[in-house]
Design an enzyme around this catalytic site. Structure first.
Site, PDB file in Angstrom:
ATOM      1  N   THR A  13      52.597 -55.834 -98.384  1.00  0.00           N
ATOM      2  CA  THR A  13      52.131 -54.451 -98.329  1.00  0.00           C
ATOM      3  C   THR A  13      52.492 -53.773 -97.015  1.00  0.00           C
ATOM      4  O   THR A  13      52.166 -52.596 -96.819  1.00  0.00           O
ATOM      5  CB  THR A  13      50.610 -54.367 -98.518  1.00  0.00           C
ATOM      6  OG1 THR A  13      49.968 -55.140 -97.493  1.00  0.00           O
ATOM      7  CG2 THR A  13      50.197 -54.884 -99.888  1.00  0.00           C
ATOM      8  N   SER A  37      49.310 -60.902-100.474  1.00  0.00           N
ATOM      9  CA  SER A  37      48.689 -60.449 -99.226  1.00  0.00           C
ATOM     10  C   SER A  37      47.178 -60.490 -99.369  1.00  0.00           C
ATOM     11  O   SER A  37      46.645 -60.666-100.466  1.00  0.00           O
ATOM     12  CB  SER A  37      49.150 -59.032 -98.868  1.00  0.00           C
ATOM     13  OG  SER A  37      48.666 -58.097 -99.812  1.00  0.00           O
ATOM     14  N   LYS A  42      45.305 -52.152 -99.397  1.00  0.00           N
ATOM     15  CA  LYS A  42      46.735 -51.897 -99.263  1.00  0.00           C
ATOM     16  C   LYS A  42      47.469 -52.219-100.567  1.00  0.00           C
ATOM     17  O   LYS A  42      48.429 -51.536-100.929  1.00  0.00           O
ATOM     18  CB  LYS A  42      47.309 -52.715 -98.109  1.00  0.00           C
ATOM     19  CG  LYS A  42      46.861 -52.230 -96.730  1.00  0.00           C
ATOM     20  CD  LYS A  42      47.423 -53.106 -95.632  1.00  0.00           C
ATOM     21  CE  LYS A  42      46.919 -52.674 -94.261  1.00  0.00           C
ATOM     22  NZ  LYS A  42      47.404 -53.591 -93.193  1.00  0.00           N
ATOM     23  N   LYS A 130      60.364 -61.451 -79.640  1.00  0.00           N
ATOM     24  CA  LYS A 130      59.388 -62.075 -78.745  1.00  0.00           C
ATOM     25  C   LYS A 130      59.343 -63.599 -78.882  1.00  0.00           C
ATOM     26  O   LYS A 130      58.709 -64.286 -78.079  1.00  0.00           O
ATOM     27  CB  LYS A 130      58.007 -61.471 -78.977  1.00  0.00           C
ATOM     28  CG  LYS A 130      57.948 -60.005 -78.560  1.00  0.00           C
ATOM     29  CD  LYS A 130      56.666 -59.332 -79.003  1.00  0.00           C
ATOM     30  CE  LYS A 130      56.648 -57.881 -78.531  1.00  0.00           C
ATOM     31  NZ  LYS A 130      57.778 -57.076 -79.076  1.00  0.00           N
ATOM     32  N   TYR A 138      51.690 -64.573 -78.929  1.00  0.00           N
ATOM     33  CA  TYR A 138      52.313 -64.140 -80.179  1.00  0.00           C
ATOM     34  C   TYR A 138      53.745 -64.655 -80.266  1.00  0.00           C
ATOM     35  O   TYR A 138      54.146 -65.250 -81.274  1.00  0.00           O
ATOM     36  CB  TYR A 138      52.297 -62.610 -80.281  1.00  0.00           C
ATOM     37  CG  TYR A 138      53.205 -62.073 -81.359  1.00  0.00           C
ATOM     38  CD1 TYR A 138      53.064 -62.479 -82.683  1.00  0.00           C
ATOM     39  CD2 TYR A 138      54.213 -61.158 -81.044  1.00  0.00           C
ATOM     40  CE1 TYR A 138      53.902 -61.992 -83.677  1.00  0.00           C
ATOM     41  CE2 TYR A 138      55.054 -60.667 -82.033  1.00  0.00           C
ATOM     42  CZ  TYR A 138      54.897 -61.085 -83.338  1.00  0.00           C
ATOM     43  OH  TYR A 138      55.742 -60.602 -84.321  1.00  0.00           O
TER      44      TYR A 138
END
Length: 363
Positions: A13, A37, A42, A130, A138
């Site tokens: 979503t 999900s 959503k 990242k 993260y």
């Protein structure tokens, strides 16, 4: 590739999932497209656009990648998986590390094991810049996730599920992107910037989808696909979007980098360059030495790195403005103009938005 096949998208979503579904429904005739999900609201909103009445192949499954048994049940009969589910907010990860590990690391392991058990043909996992040389939690969880998906090819064997990774930078217009954030606060007259030197990679959703399709098209697993995309200073993005505003330097947030990197120097021995992307081949089992894996790719020089501050491809203000003309602003989210009618959204001219000719409450 996807005709008469069943596809499951975790975190479907989100911005990527919705755009990918649109692409698949337009270009292919899939047997099933399953949105997996955990947010029922959503899913409800997405189902209004991609309803089963209009698209009989659509399915909506409530579930969490942390739940192995639910994943295993959802994957019965599935041919292809796009793993887009993740917790992504950098500062929140620093304060909630256990939750990020459960979703981004344990969730990845659950995907791998369930896909192997259910004999899924191929999985492409979405990653982030990242994950290269991470300094925040993260990024560390996504690096771990990348490693798990690459190693998943060892668990599945030569005739089993193939796992690949797609790694890219900031997505223009996605939820949480700095661009809609800047557009929504420009009426305050002040744009906060963490550091005036900060640079980022920038990619459109459609470019990200094209890279995922490319990853699906190769006949092996284990590669980490990295697109060749431009960089731009965040402060320059702010000046393009809100030239009339004062820039306020507020300092780097916990876990934030000055510059992002998508390929570190230590990955250079395993990295091959192509016309519009790179592929980091697996170091395990000496797979990177197999000629069938890199094809017409050219091995990069030892010590090569691909970072946003040293990138030779730069995004200028004219190019950014040209990209933004494909969007409108709706409830703090950039929406593609070709989605406006389906969302019952009143189209707003991006040029007028940038010129402050449309008040904030209309956005």
């Amino acid at each position: 590739m996807f005709n008469n096949k069943s596809i499951l998208i975790t975190g479907g979503t989100g911005s990527f999932g919705k755009r990918f579904v649109r692409k698949i429904l337009k270009d292919y005739k899939p047997n099933k497209v399953i949105i997996f999900s955990r947010d029922e609201l959503k899913q409800y909103e997405m189902a209004k656009v991609f309803s089963q009445d209009k698209y009989s192949c659509m399915r909506y499954f409530i579930g969490d990648v942390r739940d192995h048994s639910r994943l295993s049940r959802a994957l019965v009969g599935v041919d292809y998986v796009i793993h887009a589910a993740a917790l992504k907010h950098v500062p929140a990860a620093e304060y909630n590390p256990f939750e990020y590990i459960k979703t981004n690391v344990i969730g990845a392991q659950n995907i791998i094991e369930a896909c192997i058990d259910q004999k899924v043909k191929k999985v492409v996992a979405l990653s982030t810049d990242k994950a290269a040389n991470p300094i925040n939690l993260y990024g560390a969880t996504k690096l771990c996730s990348d490693k798990l998906f690459v190693a998943g090819n060892s668990y599945s064997g030569h005739s089993g599920t193939q796992f690949s990774v797609v790694r890219y930078g900031n997505v223009i217009g996605s939820r949480g992107s700095v661009i809609p954030f800047f557009l929504n606060i420009k009426s305050d007259g002040i744009i906060p910037i963490t550091d005036e030197r900060m640079t980022r990679f920038w990619i459109s959703l459609d470019q990200g989808i094209d890279l995922v399709l490319k990853a699906f098209s190769v006949d092996y697993g284990g590669g980490i696909f990295v697109p060749k995309i431009p960089s731009m200073k965040v402060i320059d993005v702010a000046k393009v979007l809100a030239p009339e505003c004062e820039i306020k330097i507020i300092g780097i947030r916990p876990g934030e980098k000055l510059h992002e990197c998508m390929i570190g120097e230590d990955d250079s021995p395993y990295t091959f360059e192509y016309d519009d992307h790179f592929i980091i081949q697996p170091a395990i089992h000496n797979w990177y030495l197999e000629p069938t894996r890199f094809g017409n790719g050219k091995k990069v020089q030892d010590g090569f790195s691909y970072s946003s501050d040293k990138n030779t491809q730069l995004l200028n203000s004219k190019e950014l403005l040209s990209i933004l003309q494909k969007y409108t602003l709706n409830n703090s989210e950039l929406v593609f103009l070709d989605e406006v009618q389906e969302r019952s959204t009143v189209p707003l001219n991006m040029t007028s938005i940038l010129k402050n000719e449309i008040p904030l409450q209309m956005k």
